[in-house]
Design a protein around this motif. Structure first.
Motif, PDB file in Angstrom:
ATOM      1  N   PHE A   1       0.812  -1.224   0.000  1.00  0.00           N
ATOM      2  CA  PHE A   1       0.000   0.000   0.000  1.00  0.00           C
ATOM      3  C   PHE A   1       0.840   1.267   0.000  1.00  0.00           C
ATOM      4  O   PHE A   1       0.320   2.350  -0.242  1.00  0.00           O
ATOM      5  CB  PHE A   1      -0.927   0.002   1.226  1.00  0.00           C
ATOM      6  N   LYS A   2       2.114   1.136   0.281  1.00  0.00           N
ATOM      7  CA  LYS A   2       2.965   2.334   0.380  1.00  0.00           C
ATOM      8  C   LYS A   2       3.028   3.083  -0.939  1.00  0.00           C
ATOM      9  O   LYS A   2       3.296   4.279  -0.963  1.00  0.00           O
ATOM     10  CB  LYS A   2       4.373   1.950   0.808  1.00  0.00           C
ATOM     11  N   ASP A   3       2.765   2.394  -2.044  1.00  0.00           N
ATOM     12  CA  ASP A   3       2.797   3.053  -3.355  1.00  0.00           C
ATOM     13  C   ASP A   3       1.755   4.165  -3.446  1.00  0.00           C
ATOM     14  O   ASP A   3       1.966   5.172  -4.122  1.00  0.00           O
ATOM     15  CB  ASP A   3       2.557   2.025  -4.467  1.00  0.00           C
TER      16      ASP A   3
ATOM     17  N   LEU B   1      -5.300  -6.073   3.303  1.00  0.00           N
ATOM     18  CA  LEU B   1      -4.064  -6.851   3.148  1.00  0.00           C
ATOM     19  C   LEU B   1      -3.032  -5.910   2.532  1.00  0.00           C
ATOM     20  O   LEU B   1      -3.029  -5.654   1.328  1.00  0.00           O
ATOM     21  CB  LEU B   1      -4.286  -8.094   2.282  1.00  0.00           C
ATOM     22  N   THR B   2      -2.162  -5.420   3.398  1.00  0.00           N
ATOM     23  CA  THR B   2      -1.297  -4.290   3.069  1.00  0.00           C
ATOM     24  C   THR B   2      -0.107  -4.639   2.174  1.00  0.00           C
ATOM     25  O   THR B   2       0.419  -3.778   1.474  1.00  0.00           O
ATOM     26  CB  THR B   2      -0.781  -3.698   4.385  1.00  0.00           C
ATOM     27  N   GLY B   3       0.338  -5.907   2.221  1.00  0.00           N
ATOM     28  CA  GLY B   3       1.558  -6.247   1.476  1.00  0.00           C
ATOM     29  C   GLY B   3       1.502  -7.647   0.886  1.00  0.00           C
ATOM     30  O   GLY B   3       0.796  -8.534   1.377  1.00  0.00           O
TER      31      GLY B   3
ATOM     32  N   ALA C   1      12.813   6.214   7.083  1.00  0.00           N
ATOM     33  CA  ALA C   1      13.126   5.044   7.905  1.00  0.00           C
ATOM     34  C   ALA C   1      12.118   4.000   7.508  1.00  0.00           C
ATOM     35  O   ALA C   1      11.003   4.345   7.123  1.00  0.00           O
ATOM     36  CB  ALA C   1      12.961   5.375   9.381  1.00  0.00           C
ATOM     37  N   SER C   2      12.484   2.727   7.592  1.00  0.00           N
ATOM     38  CA  SER C   2      11.516   1.741   7.120  1.00  0.00           C
ATOM     39  C   SER C   2      11.739   0.354   7.686  1.00  0.00           C
ATOM     40  O   SER C   2      12.872  -0.071   7.904  1.00  0.00           O
ATOM     41  CB  SER C   2      11.560   1.673   5.597  1.00  0.00           C
ATOM     42  N   THR C   3      10.614  -0.341   7.889  1.00  0.00           N
ATOM     43  CA  THR C   3      10.685  -1.773   8.167  1.00  0.00           C
ATOM     44  C   THR C   3      10.707  -2.554   6.849  1.00  0.00           C
ATOM     45  O   THR C   3      10.627  -3.773   6.859  1.00  0.00           O
ATOM     46  CB  THR C   3       9.481  -2.216   9.030  1.00  0.00           C
ATOM     47  N   GLY C   4      10.773  -1.853   5.723  1.00  0.00           N
ATOM     48  CA  GLY C   4      10.973  -2.509   4.428  1.00  0.00           C
ATOM     49  C   GLY C   4      10.114  -1.993   3.301  1.00  0.00           C
ATOM     50  O   GLY C   4      10.610  -1.627   2.240  1.00  0.00           O
ATOM     51  N   ASN C   5       8.808  -1.965   3.504  1.00  0.00           N
ATOM     52  CA  ASN C   5       7.930  -1.588   2.390  1.00  0.00           C
ATOM     53  C   ASN C   5       8.040  -0.129   1.995  1.00  0.00           C
ATOM     54  O   ASN C   5       8.028   0.204   0.807  1.00  0.00           O
ATOM     55  CB  ASN C   5       6.476  -1.929   2.732  1.00  0.00           C
ATOM     56  N   THR C   6       8.131   0.751   2.980  1.00  0.00           N
ATOM     57  CA  THR C   6       8.285   2.165   2.650  1.00  0.00           C
ATOM     58  C   THR C   6       9.568   2.381   1.849  1.00  0.00           C
ATOM     59  O   THR C   6       9.592   3.157   0.896  1.00  0.00           O
ATOM     60  CB  THR C   6       8.314   3.016   3.939  1.00  0.00           C
ATOM     61  N   SER C   7      10.611   1.668   2.226  1.00  0.00           N
ATOM     62  CA  SER C   7      11.890   1.855   1.519  1.00  0.00           C
ATOM     63  C   SER C   7      11.789   1.384   0.080  1.00  0.00           C
ATOM     64  O   SER C   7      12.312   2.034  -0.830  1.00  0.00           O
ATOM     65  CB  SER C   7      13.029   1.143   2.251  1.00  0.00           C
TER      66      SER C   7
ATOM     67  N   MET D   1      -1.835  -2.250  12.330  1.00  0.00           N
ATOM     68  CA  MET D   1      -1.251  -0.942  12.682  1.00  0.00           C
ATOM     69  C   MET D   1       0.223  -1.102  13.046  1.00  0.00           C
ATOM     70  O   MET D   1       0.581  -1.977  13.836  1.00  0.00           O
ATOM     71  CB  MET D   1      -1.965  -0.333  13.884  1.00  0.00           C
ATOM     72  N   GLY D   2       1.043  -0.251  12.471  1.00  0.00           N
ATOM     73  CA  GLY D   2       2.453  -0.176  12.837  1.00  0.00           C
ATOM     74  C   GLY D   2       2.713   1.235  13.331  1.00  0.00           C
ATOM     75  O   GLY D   2       2.570   1.553  14.507  1.00  0.00           O
ATOM     76  N   ASN D   3       3.056   2.108  12.375  1.00  0.00           N
ATOM     77  CA  ASN D   3       3.225   3.522  12.691  1.00  0.00           C
ATOM     78  C   ASN D   3       1.870   4.237  12.729  1.00  0.00           C
ATOM     79  O   ASN D   3       1.803   5.420  13.028  1.00  0.00           O
ATOM     80  CB  ASN D   3       4.120   4.153  11.620  1.00  0.00           C
ATOM     81  N   ALA D   4       0.825   3.523  12.359  1.00  0.00           N
ATOM     82  CA  ALA D   4      -0.573   3.991  12.418  1.00  0.00           C
ATOM     83  C   ALA D   4      -0.906   5.101  11.425  1.00  0.00           C
ATOM     84  O   ALA D   4      -1.886   5.828  11.605  1.00  0.00           O
ATOM     85  CB  ALA D   4      -0.966   4.389  13.844  1.00  0.00           C
ATOM     86  N   GLY D   5      -0.120   5.205  10.372  1.00  0.00           N
ATOM     87  CA  GLY D   5      -0.449   6.155   9.304  1.00  0.00           C
ATOM     88  C   GLY D   5      -1.615   5.664   8.464  1.00  0.00           C
ATOM     89  O   GLY D   5      -2.509   6.433   8.107  1.00  0.00           O
ATOM     90  N   ASN D   6      -1.626   4.378   8.163  1.00  0.00           N
ATOM     91  CA  ASN D   6      -2.629   3.883   7.221  1.00  0.00           C
ATOM     92  C   ASN D   6      -4.039   3.944   7.795  1.00  0.00           C
ATOM     93  O   ASN D   6      -4.969   4.324   7.101  1.00  0.00           O
ATOM     94  CB  ASN D   6      -2.283   2.443   6.794  1.00  0.00           C
ATOM     95  N   ILE D   7      -4.199   3.608   9.064  1.00  0.00           N
ATOM     96  CA  ILE D   7      -5.546   3.678   9.654  1.00  0.00           C
ATOM     97  C   ILE D   7      -6.036   5.127   9.638  1.00  0.00           C
ATOM     98  O   ILE D   7      -7.212   5.397   9.366  1.00  0.00           O
ATOM     99  CB  ILE D   7      -5.572   3.059  11.079  1.00  0.00           C
TER     100      ILE D   7
ATOM    101  N   CYS E   1      -0.415 -13.075   1.326  1.00  0.00           N
ATOM    102  CA  CYS E   1      -0.047 -11.746   1.827  1.00  0.00           C
ATOM    103  C   CYS E   1       1.130 -11.909   2.762  1.00  0.00           C
ATOM    104  O   CYS E   1       1.516 -13.016   3.113  1.00  0.00           O
ATOM    105  CB  CYS E   1      -1.217 -11.107   2.559  1.00  0.00           C
ATOM    106  N   GLU E   2       1.706 -10.801   3.180  1.00  0.00           N
ATOM    107  CA  GLU E   2       2.811 -10.924   4.133  1.00  0.00           C
ATOM    108  C   GLU E   2       2.246 -11.028   5.556  1.00  0.00           C
ATOM    109  O   GLU E   2       1.079 -10.673   5.793  1.00  0.00           O
ATOM    110  CB  GLU E   2       3.801  -9.788   3.972  1.00  0.00           C
ATOM    111  N   PRO E   3       3.057 -11.516   6.508  1.00  0.00           N
ATOM    112  CA  PRO E   3       2.518 -11.752   7.856  1.00  0.00           C
ATOM    113  C   PRO E   3       1.846 -10.531   8.483  1.00  0.00           C
ATOM    114  O   PRO E   3       0.749 -10.660   9.052  1.00  0.00           O
ATOM    115  CB  PRO E   3       3.759 -12.193   8.646  1.00  0.00           C
TER     116      PRO E   3
END
Ligand code: F0G
Length: 361
Positions: A71-73, A325-327, A94-100, A197-203, A297-299
């Motif tokens: 979804f980062k796209d 399903l975000t990734g 900074a990223s856990t992967g997808n943003t990067s 939710m991670g950084n809670a931007g998407n919600i 999807c990813e975990p």
């Protein structure tokens, strides 16, 4: 032989900025950097609906089908277009992967440099490979995501690099379009939206999208926002920072989310709920999606379905539910190989009878 113009059977999707231009902060002169992201499928998941055991409709919004697989796209087409409009030459995250991965792809497409900070050893293989092959300058720190975010925030204040984490408002503007697509597909907002939710931007972004569509009478209701965190990285659920977050859903391995207060506001405004799901629950949902629905999807993404199943007793009869399903599952091949159900027979002789025997004939 003369060529006749082919009849158009459908209109090509132009990417989300063109599709939703009137709803986005862009002008005629904004240089649109796009990989034609968005327009991802809303797929019914009957096996998951059956688990709930009442008359309900459950769909997944499969945002893992975006150009870089997450979804980062959606956020990055906006953030990079606006950075380019403002004359930026480089972006950082900074990223856990997808943003990067998304930042790298869109920045390079727009002719900008991309710098990314990742927590060393905690980024899934597919995501790291993407950032590298797209041409980002990748820096792995001996620390976690929260520490990386702190550094890039300061970096963007001191040096000529634009921050493209979800604290950049254009990221959320782009990501809200997924809520538009859900309403466009269903004809209304769902009763529940389940989301990791991670950084809670998407919600936060989804809620913005539903509210904007509601204000414009495109839907006559708003969903309850059901947010789920991994139990080992559940600061918003627990109400305190997790200094050492741990979960195998590395995408959401975050202990001090940047959009914490905004997420709480979304929960309150939508009469939503936030819960933690264990890694075992996440993996059970991950396997179920793949093996019973055909959806990989990813975990971290499976946390939305794990969460729904966790609170299934509360689902009202007749409800329409969307799990995000975000990734894409291909992002994390290592977890996939660990989780495959033992049906991988190796070392078989190249003979018909032997293969038939293994097949049980
Ligand atoms: N799902 C996936 C697959 C993610 O990559 C992320 C976040 C989330 C869910 C959570 O979204 O942060 O808006 O609440 N990934 C970020 C990254 C942190 O760096 O790729 P959020």
């Amino acid at each position: 032989m003369s060529l006749t113009a082919a009849k158009t059977v459908h209109n090509a999707w132009p990417g989300l900025i063109e599709a939703y231009r009137p709803f986005l902060p862009v002008s005629a002169t904004t240089p649109v950097v796009t990989l034609h992201e968005g327009n991802t499928p809303l797929i019914p998941v009957p096996a998951i609906a059956a688990e709930i055991g009442r008359q309900v409709q459950v769909f997944v919004k499969y945002d893992g089908l975006n150009p870089t697989g997450s979804f980062k796209d959606r956020g990055m087409t906006m953030a990079i277009s606006k950075a380019k409009e403002a004359g930026a030459k480089a972006v950082i995250c900074a990223s856990t992967g997808n943003t990067s991965a998304a930042a790298a792809a869109y920045a390079r497409r727009g002719g900008l440099r991309a710098f990314v900070l990742i927590p060393e050893g905690y980024v899934a293989l597919g995501k790291l490979a993407q950032a590298l092959v797209y041409g980002a300058e990748v820096m792995a720190i001996k620390g976690n995501f929260d520490q990386a975010l702190e550094i890039v925030r300061q970096m963007s204040e001191t040096y000529p690099v634009t921050l493209v984490n979800s604290v950049n408002p254009y990221r959320l503007e782009g990501q809200k379009t997924s809520a538009f697509e859900i309403v466009d597909a269903l004809g209304n907002a769902p009763d529940w939206l389940c989301i990791p939710m991670g950084n809670a931007g998407n919600i936060t972004a989804y809620w913005m999208g539903f509210c904007q569509y509601h204000e414009q009478d495109r839907c006559d209701r708003l969903p309850r926002m059901m947010g789920f965190q991994a139990a080992g990285a559940a600061p918003i659920v627990a109400g305190h920072i997790f200094p050492q977050p741990e979960t195998l859903a590395t995408a959401i391995r975050i202990g001090n989310p940047a959009n914490w207060e905004r997420a709480i506001a979304v929960k309150d405004a939508s009469q939503g709920q936030f819960h933690a799901v264990t890694d075992a629950e996440i993996l059970a949902a991950y396997r179920m999606l793949a093996s019973q629905e055909g959806i990989f999807c990813e975990p971290a993404s499976a946390a939305s379905v794990a969460g729904l199943l966790k609170v299934k007793e509360q689902v009202p009869t007749g409800a329409t539910i969307v799990c995000v399903l975000t990734g894409n599952g291909l992002k994390d091949p290592e977890i996939a190989m660990q989780q495959q159900g033992g049906q991988f027979h190796q070392g078989i002789l190249p003979e018909l009878e032997t293969v038939a025997k293994v097949m049980g004939f």
